[in-house]
Scaffold this active site. Sequence first.
Site, PDB file in Angstrom:
ATOM      1  CD  GLU A  14      -2.469  39.017  16.113  1.00  0.00           C
ATOM      2  OE1 GLU A  14      -1.328  39.102  15.637  1.00  0.00           O
ATOM      3  OE2 GLU A  14      -3.077  37.954  16.246  1.00  0.00           O
ATOM      4  CB  CYS A  17     -20.063  42.692  32.366  1.00  0.00           C
ATOM      5  SG  CYS A  17     -20.518  43.930  31.124  1.00  0.00           S
TER       6      CYS A  17
END
Length: 341
Positions: A103, A129
């Site tokens: 984060e 992906c």
Amino acid sequence: MTGNSTMRHRNAALLAITKVEADEVVPSSQADEVLAGTFERLRMPKGLLERLAGVKERREWAPGRHFTDGAVEAGQAALEQAGVRPEQVGLLINASVTRDGYEPAVSVSVHHRLGLSSSALNFDVTNACLGFVNGLTIAATMIDAGAIDYAVVVAGEDPRPWHRETYERLQAPGVTRADVVREFATLTLGCGAAAAVVGPADRHPEGHRVAGSVTRSATEHHGLCIGGFDGMFTDATGLLKHGVGLLEQAWNDAHADGWDWQEMDRYIGHQVSMSHTNKLFADVGIDPDRFPVTFPFWGNVAAAALPMTLALEAESLGAGDRVLLLGVGSGLNATYMEIDW
């Protein structure tokens, strides 16, 4: 039975699609040079990346360039191409695999640098992906719902830390052929970035309608490709078999549900390797002449590979063309999305 999801959109259109190619070209022969000692000891031939994967070269960001630089550049170009002002954007999604830490979300720095409004939602969507296509689905759904007017989806990828870790491990004494095979796919990864703007079709007749998508999951195969901050480890044979098999199942389910993708004008797929592409042609029946390949010169650019390929092909697409996006993400998940040009 694995799950299947179908979505049909009413009023969402792709208004822009852009790409940023990373700065430096890296030939696949680099792997032969770095791993010369390991290949000699294991009696493995040179040129494996090009021979087995079809990857002749890939790209890397220049020193000092960050993957979010590429994402911001692509986002700025997409907004300009779409004629959309930053203050009109209600949603920014970052869909990259690459991140510097847990984060904050990668989206926050891109949101800030694009000059978006404080009222514009922003978050990351991570699904290997497939993240970029998932981001397009979320954006189209929110536009259909009337929650936002415009959305920007970005992805910037940089696998260089994985390359460094992989090369270091594979040069160590005692490395086996199995170790090389397990990390081989990492060496096909390349750098790059892409962005899209999605908006309401009824206000943009020049846009490209997002018709809908079909997604299928096979999460029993979640262990076939594992990526962390220290690298990516892949069962290439299993990923090939079950990944393309999942695409075939999703294709059959889609046609049973009323979709017709047999004669699309262009098929834009996630770019992995020649073996995956050839198996897709054989098992699903897609026309190779309508399926552009970019992995030979970009490598596998993770979540940015598919939108970069679409951006490359966009100039040759004309009004009325039907385009099918398709790909598999580690986990496994497979998605098809139709865009009517």
